[in-house]
Each structure stands twice: as structure tokens, then as C-alpha cells.
Design a protein around this motif. Sequence first.
Motif, mmCIF file in Angstrom:
data_model
loop_
_atom_site.group_PDB
_atom_site.id
_atom_site.type_symbol
_atom_site.label_atom_id
_atom_site.label_comp_id
_atom_site.label_asym_id
_atom_site.label_seq_id
_atom_site.Cartn_x
_atom_site.Cartn_y
_atom_site.Cartn_z
ATOM 1 N N ASP A 1 -1.756 5.951 3.161
ATOM 2 C CA ASP A 1 -2.052 7.380 3.225
ATOM 3 C C ASP A 1 -2.168 7.971 1.822
ATOM 4 N N PRO A 2 -3.103 8.928 1.610
ATOM 5 C CA PRO A 2 -3.235 9.552 0.297
ATOM 6 C C PRO A 2 -2.042 10.446 -0.017
ATOM 7 N N VAL A 3 -1.705 10.532 -1.298
ATOM 8 C CA VAL A 3 -0.648 11.439 -1.747
ATOM 9 C C VAL A 3 -1.290 12.772 -2.105
ATOM 10 N N ASP A 4 -0.920 13.807 -1.393
ATOM 11 C CA ASP A 4 -1.468 15.143 -1.624
ATOM 12 C C ASP A 4 -0.336 16.138 -1.442
ATOM 13 N N GLY A 5 0.353 16.440 -2.546
ATOM 14 C CA GLY A 5 1.551 17.269 -2.491
ATOM 15 C C GLY A 5 2.711 16.529 -3.129
ATOM 16 N N THR A 6 3.917 16.757 -2.637
ATOM 17 C CA THR A 6 5.123 16.154 -3.210
ATOM 18 C C THR A 6 5.741 15.178 -2.220
ATOM 19 N N ILE A 7 6.045 13.987 -2.695
ATOM 20 C CA ILE A 7 6.760 12.995 -1.896
ATOM 21 C C ILE A 7 8.040 12.619 -2.624
ATOM 22 N N SER A 8 8.979 12.021 -1.926
ATOM 23 C CA SER A 8 10.263 11.670 -2.535
ATOM 24 C C SER A 8 10.762 10.344 -1.989
ATOM 25 N N ALA A 9 11.683 9.738 -2.714
ATOM 26 C CA ALA A 9 12.296 8.475 -2.285
ATOM 27 C C ALA A 9 13.697 8.389 -2.862
ATOM 28 N N VAL A 10 14.567 7.700 -2.151
ATOM 29 C CA VAL A 10 15.952 7.506 -2.581
ATOM 30 C C VAL A 10 16.253 6.014 -2.591
ATOM 31 N N LEU A 11 16.796 5.518 -3.709
ATOM 32 C CA LEU A 11 17.161 4.113 -3.849
ATOM 33 C C LEU A 11 18.621 3.991 -4.261
ATOM 34 N N GLY A 12 19.226 2.860 -3.946
ATOM 35 C CA GLY A 12 20.528 2.512 -4.490
ATOM 36 C C GLY A 12 20.363 1.726 -5.779
ATOM 37 N N ASP A 13 21.446 1.555 -6.534
ATOM 38 C CA ASP A 13 21.361 0.841 -7.803
ATOM 39 C C ASP A 13 20.868 -0.584 -7.577
ATOM 40 N N GLU A 14 19.956 -1.024 -8.428
ATOM 41 C CA GLU A 14 19.317 -2.335 -8.397
ATOM 42 C C GLU A 14 18.264 -2.467 -7.308
ATOM 43 N N GLU A 15 18.001 -1.414 -6.542
ATOM 44 C CA GLU A 15 16.945 -1.475 -5.543
ATOM 45 C C GLU A 15 15.588 -1.150 -6.159
ATOM 46 N N SER A 16 14.532 -1.570 -5.487
ATOM 47 C CA SER A 16 13.163 -1.340 -5.947
ATOM 48 C C SER A 16 12.289 -0.994 -4.747
ATOM 49 N N LEU A 17 11.205 -0.263 -5.011
ATOM 50 C CA LEU A 17 10.263 0.117 -3.974
ATOM 51 C C LEU A 17 8.857 0.105 -4.543
ATOM 52 N N LEU A 18 7.968 -0.711 -3.982
ATOM 53 C CA LEU A 18 6.552 -0.625 -4.318
ATOM 54 C C LEU A 18 6.025 0.613 -3.593
ATOM 55 N N TRP A 19 5.807 1.701 -4.369
ATOM 56 C CA TRP A 19 5.728 3.026 -3.764
ATOM 57 C C TRP A 19 4.288 3.506 -3.558
ATOM 58 N N VAL A 20 3.529 3.613 -4.664
ATOM 59 C CA VAL A 20 2.157 4.126 -4.564
ATOM 60 C C VAL A 20 1.219 3.218 -5.353
ATOM 61 N N GLN A 21 -0.095 3.417 -5.140
ATOM 62 C CA GLN A 21 -1.094 2.555 -5.765
ATOM 63 C C GLN A 21 -2.343 3.369 -6.088
ATOM 64 N N PHE A 22 -3.153 2.814 -7.005
ATOM 65 C CA PHE A 22 -4.400 3.493 -7.367
ATOM 66 C C PHE A 22 -5.263 2.543 -8.189
ATOM 67 N N GLY A 23 -6.528 2.925 -8.385
ATOM 68 C CA GLY A 23 -7.416 2.228 -9.316
ATOM 69 C C GLY A 23 -8.158 1.050 -8.718
ATOM 70 N N GLY A 24 -9.231 0.659 -9.416
ATOM 71 C CA GLY A 24 -10.035 -0.475 -8.983
ATOM 72 C C GLY A 24 -10.949 -0.122 -7.833
ATOM 73 N N ASP A 25 -11.777 -1.055 -7.455
ATOM 74 C CA ASP A 25 -12.742 -0.818 -6.385
ATOM 75 C C ASP A 25 -12.084 -0.528 -5.040
ATOM 76 N N ASP A 26 -10.899 -1.102 -4.828
ATOM 77 C CA ASP A 26 -10.233 -0.923 -3.538
ATOM 78 C C ASP A 26 -9.065 0.054 -3.589
ATOM 79 N N GLY A 27 -8.855 0.697 -4.757
ATOM 80 C CA GLY A 27 -7.745 1.640 -4.874
ATOM 81 C C GLY A 27 -6.383 0.983 -4.973
ATOM 82 N N ARG A 28 -6.355 -0.335 -5.232
ATOM 83 C CA ARG A 28 -5.083 -1.069 -5.242
ATOM 84 C C ARG A 28 -4.873 -1.856 -6.524
ATOM 85 N N GLN A 29 -5.621 -1.545 -7.570
ATOM 86 C CA GLN A 29 -5.483 -2.325 -8.799
ATOM 87 C C GLN A 29 -4.084 -2.196 -9.396
ATOM 88 N N VAL A 30 -3.568 -0.973 -9.400
ATOM 89 C CA VAL A 30 -2.248 -0.718 -9.990
ATOM 90 C C VAL A 30 -1.281 -0.292 -8.894
#
Length: 286
Positions: free
Chosen positions: A83-112
Amino acid sequence: MKPGHTEDRPGADAQLARWQRFRKSRNAALAAEHGWLTLTSFQWLEGQPAAVDLVPGRWSTDGTTAFLTAAASDGLTMVEGGDPVDGTISAVLGDEESLLWVQFGGDDGRQVVVELVMRADRYALRTRDAASPVFTEFDGVPVFDYRPDLVVEARFVRYPEPVDVPISTANPLVDGVHRSVGDLVFRLPGIPHELHLQAEEEGLGALAVTFHDETNGAAAPDQASAEWRKVSTPRPRPDGTVILDFNCAVNYPSAFTPFGTCPMPVKNNSLDAPIEAGEKDPCSAG
């Protein structure tokens, strides 16, 4: 016959084939899409919404929650669901946790892919760019020749209780903790005394040790390893013995990129011997 030659001991062909399969799997894992070789930045989030390097939008944290504000025209989409990001989004993590959150770029919008992480109780971003030269030019990690004499039997001496040892990491602003569960005690060819390495426990009772040795920063580039490496073992046998195979020593991500927060060895995990087996320094080895 040269020490370490694969004909020096029974089963040499099977051992070598098993190691070659391990190396193929290891290189394939490193070459995975948006894996460790694609890291291009590590940036702490601040308290006020602000632009960050290499990524659209405005980013911030109140210490508990991370926030991203972006317009649809910024081209950011959610990694999960697209889904496109349009506005404000948020996330909560614990210490040492990680989240592949958003993406952009490239021909498919997933380069980064933008990864949100919590390290040292602070939020940070890491960018994973599929166009990173470290990734696109990767053709395998340089390794030492296979050394059957560096496949040794070790004795695992478990502590009564795990011991948390403060350690440094590849990022000087991030401290770490090594949960030592016991010592691996073993001998190496040509070394007259026993060697000890503090081990952590992994899944299903397997063990892992992070260590320095005398190949770290060796003067001859083709004989140098990264500053520290890691080797994992199977679960110890009922008698406490375990096979410690230094041919399977691997680099941490910080050997390939300056944007890792990888744990350094505990103080006592420095071997007074060159471990000429396993992965070499990918930046200097030939």
C-alpha cells in the motif's frame, strides 16, 4: 604431504564435498535480495520530524514509537502489502528488533527497502539498496583452502547459569551483550596448550563462538581474515563433545558494509594462533 591436504585423513572427499555445499549455500544466502550486501546507510532518528539521507519523507521518534510522514508523490509503499504511504504511519519495536518497513525506487518501486531497527534503545533506519555495488559486484566470499586439520573435537563445559558479558559492536554507539553459556575447550595442531572460547547458544542447542585470531589484518592480503569471525557448531553430544569446524568460520555483515551493528568477541575469545580456514577479509583478500 602438505599439512591440511584433503588426503591426510579418512573421509577427506566427503568432508570436502560437504564444505563445498556449505560454501555454495553461504554465497547464495549473501546474494539474497535486500540482504546484508545491500546495506547503504545507518541513521538515527531524531525527536522532530526531519528528512534523512537517501530516503523520501520525514522521519522521527518519541523514544517509544517511530513515525514516517510522506505524500503519495514520494513513491513510498509498505513492504508488507504494497500500500502507498500517504500521511503518517508509525511502528513500535523492542530492543534489537527490526522491521523491513517501506520501499521505493527502481522500475518496480522496490529497489530500496527501508529497515526500521531498535539498537541501544534508540530507533534508527538502514537502507537496503539492490543497486549497491557491494551487492551487484558480489561473486562469492574469498576463503582459505579447506583444512581438515582445523576440524577439531572440542569439549563443552557448560556454566551453572548463563553469564551476560558486556561487549562492543561494529558501531561504536551501540553496545552489546554476549550471553555466555559455557566454554569450548580444544587443541589445535602445533599449539602446546588447550584453547578456550566462550560460546553462546543458538536454536536447538547449537553453539556459536565469535573470535579473533592471528589472521586478523595479516600483512599478506591473501592470508588476512576480517577483524573477527563466527563459527557455529551442532548441539553437543551427550558426553559434552562437539565438532568445531573452523572451515565454516564466516564473516559478520560488518565485514562487508560499514552499516552493521555486529557483536565483537568477548575479551577472552582471542586465539594465539592463525586460523587459516574459513572466510577471508572480503575487502583485502585475494
